[in-house]
Every structure is written in C-alpha cells, then in structure tokens.
Design a protein around this motif. Structure first.
Motif, PDB file in Angstrom:
ATOM      1  N   GLN A 133     -34.249  20.565  40.476  1.00 19.90           N
ATOM      2  CA  GLN A 133     -33.315  20.236  39.401  1.00 19.90           C
ATOM      3  C   GLN A 133     -33.777  20.832  38.076  1.00 19.90           C
ATOM      4  OE1 GLN A 133     -31.109  16.456  39.195  1.00 19.90           O
ATOM      5  NE2 GLN A 133     -32.380  15.976  37.416  1.00 19.90           N
ATOM      6  N   HIS A 134     -35.061  20.727  37.785  1.00 19.34           N
ATOM      7  CA  HIS A 134     -35.611  21.300  36.555  1.00 19.34           C
ATOM      8  C   HIS A 134     -35.369  22.802  36.495  1.00 19.34           C
ATOM      9  CE1 HIS A 134     -38.415  21.997  33.234  1.00 19.34           C
ATOM     10  NE2 HIS A 134     -38.952  22.969  33.957  1.00 19.34           N
ATOM     11  N   SER A 135     -35.546  23.476  37.620  1.00 16.44           N
ATOM     12  CA  SER A 135     -35.368  24.930  37.664  1.00 16.44           C
ATOM     13  C   SER A 135     -33.918  25.325  37.447  1.00 16.44           C
ATOM     14  CB  SER A 135     -35.868  25.473  39.010  1.00 16.44           C
ATOM     15  OG  SER A 135     -37.251  25.254  39.164  1.00 16.44           O
ATOM     16  N   ILE A 136     -32.995  24.626  38.120  1.00 16.25           N
ATOM     17  CA  ILE A 136     -31.572  24.959  37.972  1.00 16.25           C
ATOM     18  C   ILE A 136     -31.109  24.714  36.538  1.00 16.25           C
ATOM     19  CG2 ILE A 136     -29.223  24.320  38.663  1.00 16.25           C
ATOM     20  CD1 ILE A 136     -30.318  23.759  41.464  1.00 16.25           C
ATOM     21  N   VAL A 137     -31.518  23.586  35.970  1.00 18.55           N
ATOM     22  CA  VAL A 137     -31.134  23.276  34.594  1.00 18.55           C
ATOM     23  C   VAL A 137     -31.711  24.312  33.630  1.00 18.55           C
ATOM     24  CG1 VAL A 137     -31.443  21.623  32.708  1.00 18.55           C
ATOM     25  CG2 VAL A 137     -30.832  20.817  35.003  1.00 18.55           C
ATOM     26  N   ASN A 138     -32.939  24.714  33.870  1.00 21.04           N
ATOM     27  CA  ASN A 138     -33.571  25.732  33.022  1.00 21.04           C
ATOM     28  C   ASN A 138     -32.816  27.054  33.089  1.00 21.04           C
ATOM     29  OD1 ASN A 138     -35.779  26.872  31.399  1.00 21.04           O
ATOM     30  ND2 ASN A 138     -36.332  27.972  33.268  1.00 21.04           N
ATOM     31  N   ILE A 139     -32.421  27.468  34.285  1.00 23.15           N
ATOM     32  CA  ILE A 139     -31.653  28.704  34.456  1.00 23.15           C
ATOM     33  C   ILE A 139     -30.335  28.623  33.675  1.00 23.15           C
ATOM     34  CG2 ILE A 139     -30.376  30.104  36.135  1.00 23.15           C
ATOM     35  CD1 ILE A 139     -32.589  29.295  38.189  1.00 23.15           C
ATOM     36  N   LEU A 140     -29.657  27.479  33.780  1.00 23.67           N
ATOM     37  CA  LEU A 140     -28.387  27.299  33.084  1.00 23.67           C
ATOM     38  C   LEU A 140     -28.560  27.360  31.570  1.00 23.67           C
ATOM     39  CD1 LEU A 140     -26.861  24.378  35.202  1.00 23.67           C
ATOM     40  CD2 LEU A 140     -26.080  26.753  35.173  1.00 23.67           C
ATOM     41  N   LEU A 141     -29.608  26.694  31.072  1.00 23.46           N
ATOM     42  CA  LEU A 141     -29.787  26.590  29.621  1.00 23.46           C
ATOM     43  C   LEU A 141     -30.271  27.890  28.989  1.00 23.46           C
ATOM     44  CD1 LEU A 141     -29.335  24.116  27.712  1.00 23.46           C
ATOM     45  CD2 LEU A 141     -29.251  23.601  30.156  1.00 23.46           C
ATOM     46  N   ILE A 142     -31.011  28.702  29.717  1.00 16.85           N
ATOM     47  CA  ILE A 142     -31.474  29.978  29.162  1.00 16.85           C
ATOM     48  C   ILE A 142     -30.288  30.815  28.694  1.00 16.85           C
ATOM     49  CG2 ILE A 142     -32.477  32.224  29.780  1.00 16.85           C
ATOM     50  CD1 ILE A 142     -34.502  30.729  31.527  1.00 16.85           C
ATOM     51  N   LYS A 143     -29.287  30.953  29.549  1.00 18.52           N
ATOM     52  CA  LYS A 143     -28.124  31.774  29.203  1.00 18.52           C
ATOM     53  C   LYS A 143     -27.242  31.090  28.156  1.00 18.52           C
ATOM     54  CE  LYS A 143     -29.137  35.212  31.843  1.00 18.52           C
ATOM     55  NZ  LYS A 143     -28.253  35.839  32.811  1.00 18.52           N
ATOM     56  N   LEU A 144     -27.139  29.776  28.244  1.00 17.49           N
ATOM     57  CA  LEU A 144     -26.319  29.057  27.266  1.00 17.49           C
ATOM     58  C   LEU A 144     -26.900  29.192  25.856  1.00 17.49           C
ATOM     59  CD1 LEU A 144     -23.877  27.236  26.786  1.00 17.49           C
ATOM     60  CD2 LEU A 144     -25.354  25.257  27.235  1.00 17.49           C
ATOM     61  N   LYS A 145     -28.214  29.079  25.749  1.00 13.56           N
ATOM     62  CA  LYS A 145     -28.862  29.230  24.435  1.00 13.56           C
ATOM     63  C   LYS A 145     -28.686  30.657  23.916  1.00 13.56           C
ATOM     64  CE  LYS A 145     -32.876  27.525  25.788  1.00 13.56           C
ATOM     65  NZ  LYS A 145     -34.293  27.063  25.732  1.00 13.56           N
ATOM     66  N   LYS A 146     -28.786  31.616  24.812  1.00 16.88           N
ATOM     67  CA  LYS A 146     -28.606  33.013  24.414  1.00 16.88           C
ATOM     68  C   LYS A 146     -27.195  33.247  23.883  1.00 16.88           C
ATOM     69  CE  LYS A 146     -28.867  37.710  26.331  1.00 16.88           C
ATOM     70  NZ  LYS A 146     -29.096  38.526  27.566  1.00 16.88           N
ATOM     71  N   ALA A 147     -26.198  32.692  24.558  1.00 18.49           N
ATOM     72  CA  ALA A 147     -24.805  32.864  24.137  1.00 18.49           C
ATOM     73  C   ALA A 147     -24.543  32.174  22.802  1.00 18.49           C
ATOM     74  CB  ALA A 147     -23.868  32.320  25.215  1.00 18.49           C
ATOM     75  N   ALA A 148     -25.065  30.954  22.643  1.00 20.79           N
ATOM     76  CA  ALA A 148     -24.864  30.214  21.399  1.00 20.79           C
ATOM     77  C   ALA A 148     -25.452  30.965  20.215  1.00 20.79           C
ATOM     78  CB  ALA A 148     -25.492  28.828  21.522  1.00 20.79           C
ATOM     79  N   LEU A 149     -26.620  31.580  20.432  1.00 16.19           N
ATOM     80  CA  LEU A 149     -27.269  32.324  19.364  1.00 16.19           C
ATOM     81  C   LEU A 149     -26.481  33.580  19.019  1.00 16.19           C
ATOM     82  CD1 LEU A 149     -29.734  32.686  17.495  1.00 16.19           C
ATOM     83  CD2 LEU A 149     -30.867  33.902  19.380  1.00 16.19           C
ATOM     84  N   GLU A 150     -26.049  34.324  20.032  1.00 20.09           N
ATOM     85  CA  GLU A 150     -25.356  35.589  19.781  1.00 20.09           C
ATOM     86  C   GLU A 150     -24.006  35.377  19.101  1.00 20.09           C
ATOM     87  OE1 GLU A 150     -23.734  39.379  22.378  1.00 20.09           O
ATOM     88  OE2 GLU A 150     -25.768  38.616  22.692  1.00 20.09           O
ATOM     89  N   TYR A 151     -23.294  34.299  19.483  1.00 15.38           N
ATOM     90  CA  TYR A 151     -21.963  34.056  18.921  1.00 15.38           C
ATOM     91  C   TYR A 151     -22.006  33.128  17.714  1.00 15.38           C
ATOM     92  CZ  TYR A 151     -19.695  36.480  22.785  1.00 15.38           C
ATOM     93  OH  TYR A 151     -19.274  37.442  23.675  1.00 15.38           O
ATOM     94  N   GLY A 152     -23.165  32.586  17.403  1.00 18.43           N
ATOM     95  CA  GLY A 152     -23.297  31.725  16.238  1.00 18.43           C
ATOM     96  C   GLY A 152     -22.489  30.450  16.331  1.00 18.43           C
ATOM     97  N   ILE A 153     -22.413  29.873  17.529  1.00 23.69           N
ATOM     98  CA  ILE A 153     -21.625  28.662  17.758  1.00 23.69           C
ATOM     99  C   ILE A 153     -22.564  27.469  17.951  1.00 23.69           C
ATOM    100  CG2 ILE A 153     -20.025  27.512  19.345  1.00 23.69           C
ATOM    101  CD1 ILE A 153     -18.742  30.216  19.869  1.00 23.69           C
ATOM    102  N   LYS A 154     -22.265  26.389  17.253  1.00 25.77           N
ATOM    103  CA  LYS A 154     -23.108  25.191  17.304  1.00 25.77           C
ATOM    104  C   LYS A 154     -22.487  24.047  18.112  1.00 25.77           C
ATOM    105  CE  LYS A 154     -26.588  26.427  14.560  1.00 25.77           C
ATOM    106  NZ  LYS A 154     -28.012  26.387  14.982  1.00 25.77           N
ATOM    107  N   ASP A 155     -21.179  24.100  18.345  1.00 28.98           N
ATOM    108  CA  ASP A 155     -20.524  23.075  19.165  1.00 28.98           C
ATOM    109  C   ASP A 155     -20.629  23.504  20.629  1.00 28.98           C
ATOM    110  OD1 ASP A 155     -19.910  21.726  16.881  1.00 28.98           O
ATOM    111  OD2 ASP A 155     -17.772  21.518  17.312  1.00 28.98           O
ATOM    112  N   ILE A 156     -21.379  22.730  21.398  1.00 26.68           N
ATOM    113  CA  ILE A 156     -21.679  23.085  22.788  1.00 26.68           C
ATOM    114  C   ILE A 156     -21.203  21.965  23.708  1.00 26.68           C
ATOM    115  CG2 ILE A 156     -23.461  23.783  24.409  1.00 26.68           C
ATOM    116  CD1 ILE A 156     -23.219  25.672  22.011  1.00 26.68           C
ATOM    117  N   ALA A 157     -20.467  22.335  24.752  1.00 31.04           N
ATOM    118  CA  ALA A 157     -19.941  21.355  25.698  1.00 31.04           C
ATOM    119  C   ALA A 157     -20.337  21.728  27.122  1.00 31.04           C
ATOM    120  CB  ALA A 157     -18.417  21.286  25.582  1.00 31.04           C
ATOM    121  N   ILE A 158     -20.358  20.738  27.997  1.00 32.40           N
ATOM    122  CA  ILE A 158     -20.517  21.001  29.425  1.00 32.40           C
ATOM    123  C   ILE A 158     -19.382  20.313  30.165  1.00 32.40           C
ATOM    124  CG2 ILE A 158     -22.999  21.383  29.404  1.00 32.40           C
ATOM    125  CD1 ILE A 158     -23.378  18.511  30.382  1.00 32.40           C
ATOM    126  N   ALA A 159     -19.009  20.875  31.292  1.00 33.79           N
ATOM    127  CA  ALA A 159     -17.896  20.328  32.069  1.00 33.79           C
ATOM    128  C   ALA A 159     -18.096  20.641  33.541  1.00 33.79           C
ATOM    129  CB  ALA A 159     -16.572  20.905  31.572  1.00 33.79           C
TER     130      ALA A 159
END
Length: 333
Positions: free
Chosen positions: A242-268
């Motif tokens: 679970q830790h590994s899967i969550v880490n994989i998911l968050l690496i890309k999400l953090k990268k996208a948030a930084l590149e697009y400058g978006i602070k409102d983050i949702a999961i679904a």
C-alpha cells in the motif's frame, strides 16, 4: 428547479439516486455478493443481478427521497465506461422510464461523475483543480476547469492502481474484494518492511503491470524460502504494498501540481476510499500548502449520487440525449 432520477449500473452495484435542485435526497446501492464465490466480477452474472435489482432499488430511492414518478424532471444514467451487459440494463431501464413519462434523458460519463462527486457536499473545490482518479479500471490525473471541461494530463499505460491492489490481494490469498482487506491489514503493519520498484514512466503517466509482476515474484521467492511467509508477515506485506502504490500515485500528482501551479487537489474513484492514500494526501497537503478534497466514503465507490449530481449540471445546460443512445463499454473522456 429540477428533480433528477439517476441510475448507475456500470459494474456490480445497482444504484439509484435522486437529486433535488442540486441536493442528493436518496442514494440506494444494492451490492452483488455472488461474485465473492469467483474471486472477481463475472459480467454475465452482474447483468442478471442488475435485472433483479433495478426495479426495487428505484422504488426504494423514490421512497427515500419522498417523491413520486410524476415529480421527476429528467433521468440521468451511466452510459459508460463499464461492463457492456451491466450498462445495458441501466441504460435500457432509463430509456424506458423516460419514454413512458415523456422525460428528457441525460447520459453521464462514469469517470466524469467520479470527479463531480466532490460537488455533492461541502467543502467543494474551486476551478481549476487537479483530480487524481483511481479505481479498479482507471488511474488518471485530470485538470478540471469546469463541470464539463476536463482534460486528462496523465493516465496509466496499462493496469490501474486498483487492479494492483486487487491482484496483490489475490496473490496473498485474500478473498474478493481484496483491496479493502489490504487496507485493513496495512493498518497493523510496517510500511517500510519491504521495498518494491517505482515504475519510471515519463510525464504524468503511470504503469502498474511491472509493479504487479515484482510483487508476484517477491512473494513466490519468499514462499520458497518459508512456506508460511504470507501468514507470518501479512500485515507488513500489505502495509509495504500500500505504501508503494500510494507513493507512486503521489509522485506524479505532486509533479503535476507543481508544473500547473494548482493548489486545489482532489481524489476520486474507489481507491480514494483507501485510508493510506487519504492520510498520505493530507500529510503532503500540510507540507505543500494544498487544499485537499476527498469525497465521503459512500461517494467514492460506484454510486448513483455522483451520476445524479453530474446529471444536475447537465440538466442546467439542457445537455440531453435521444432515445437512440446506446451504452458504451469505452468512452472518450
């Protein structure tokens, strides 16, 4: 003013909801336990059970919402993506119901609805926001600019994160559905007990096929050394996976948030019910100054409330379809 009846039948939940002027007043879900005997969803069985469930679930939703058929202004339904036979039951019922009462039809993309589940209850995100949509069949990072303006900027190249959870559970001999059981065992385990490879995929895309294979070989080799390895280390294995899967998911999400400058983050999506993902996302939010939005558990897995709220916004724009509409196992986003 609108009262919308919504139907969801994309997989193995028969769900019907009522949305009254943007407020969910009923959300009935009939689960299909029969698939536990087979270790996964059997499409033909799912279709048959939907046929058995659809009328009583509709009746219960109308009772819960305290409305009658004559109060309904439109019928929303999941057109796809999903299991074609299961979708066919919901689409056919929606068309028949609408035709009998001369009501407009609203076709909803299942993945759009998962994202719009954030608008069922407060607090609600503001546009634009990023949504990580994770389920058994999909893993996507989406920029949401409006209720009907969404763009996928990253997605899985092969298998979804939810499938990685489910296949791991099967390898560990956990009963179906296994994803929630991994979450349960992970709470008592050490997330750093074992390490697994992080897929090196460009941009914001994901891949979980190699990750699943790595887990399979890891368990195989450990069981050769110790036949009781799984039983003796189940909590630690689940926590590490679970830790590994969550880490994989968050690496890309953090990268996208930084590149697009978006602070409102949702999961679904169904995997957004995972406690490890929820907790880690909240921890990252504190570090990065994010505003995090997570639906209530009942709106994470497949449900008609999310179809109803999506239908509500389509109704406001007169976005209707004709009686010739057909279910689609795959749909353009």
């Amino acid at each position: 003013m609108s009262v919308i009846l919504a139907i969801e039948s994309s997989c193995d939940e028969t769900s019907v909801a009522v949305c009254n002027n943007g407020k969910i007043t009923a959300n009935v879900i009939a689960n299909q336990t029969i698939h536990q005997n087979y270790g996964g969803v059997i499409p033909e069985l799912a279709s048959r059970v939907h046929q058995q469930n659809i009328i009583p679930v509709v009746q219960q939703a109308l009772i819960d919402a305290n409305v009658s058929k004559k109060d309904i202004n439109a019928v929303a339904f999941t057109r796809g993506p999903g299991l074609l036979g299961a979708l066919l039951v919901g689409v056919s019922f929606a068309k028949s119901f609408a035709l009998a009462l001369d009501l407009p039809l609203i076709a909803v993309n299942h993945m759009h609805a998962h994202i719009l589940a954030h608008f069922i209850e407060d607090p609600k995100p503001t546009f634009p926001f990023l949504c990580l949509t994770v389920s058994g069949g999909h893993t996507q990072i989406v920029i949401v600019r409006d209720f009907d303006q969404m763009e996928i900027i990253g997605e899985t190249m092969d298998d979804a994160a939810g499938e990685a959870f489910d296949k791991t559970a099967k390898i560990l001999n956990l009963p179906y559905p296994g994803g929630p059981l991994i979450d349960k065992h992970a709470k008592n385990g050490n997330p750093l007990a074992y390490t697994f490879p992080v897929p090196q995929i460009k941009n914001f895309d994901y891949s979980f096929s190699g990750f699943k294979t790595a887990i399979l070989y890891f368990i195989r080799d450990k069981v050769k050394e110790n036949p009781n390895f799984i039983e003796e280390n189940l909590d630690d294995i689940c926590a590490s996976v679970q830790h590994s899967i969550v880490n994989i998911l968050l690496i890309k999400l953090k990268k996208a948030a930084l590149e697009y400058g978006i602070k409102d983050i949702a999961i679904a999506g169904g995997v957004s019910a995972n406690s490890g993902l929820r907790a880690t996302l909240q921890e990252e939010a504190k570090k990065l100054g994010w505003n995090v939005f997570i639906p209530a558990f009942e709106y994470c897995t497949d449900n008609a409330a999310m179809i109803a709220i999506a239908g509500h916004y389509k109704f406001m724009k007169n976005d209707f379809v004709g009686q010739d509409v057909a279910p689609a196992s795959r749909m353009e986003f």
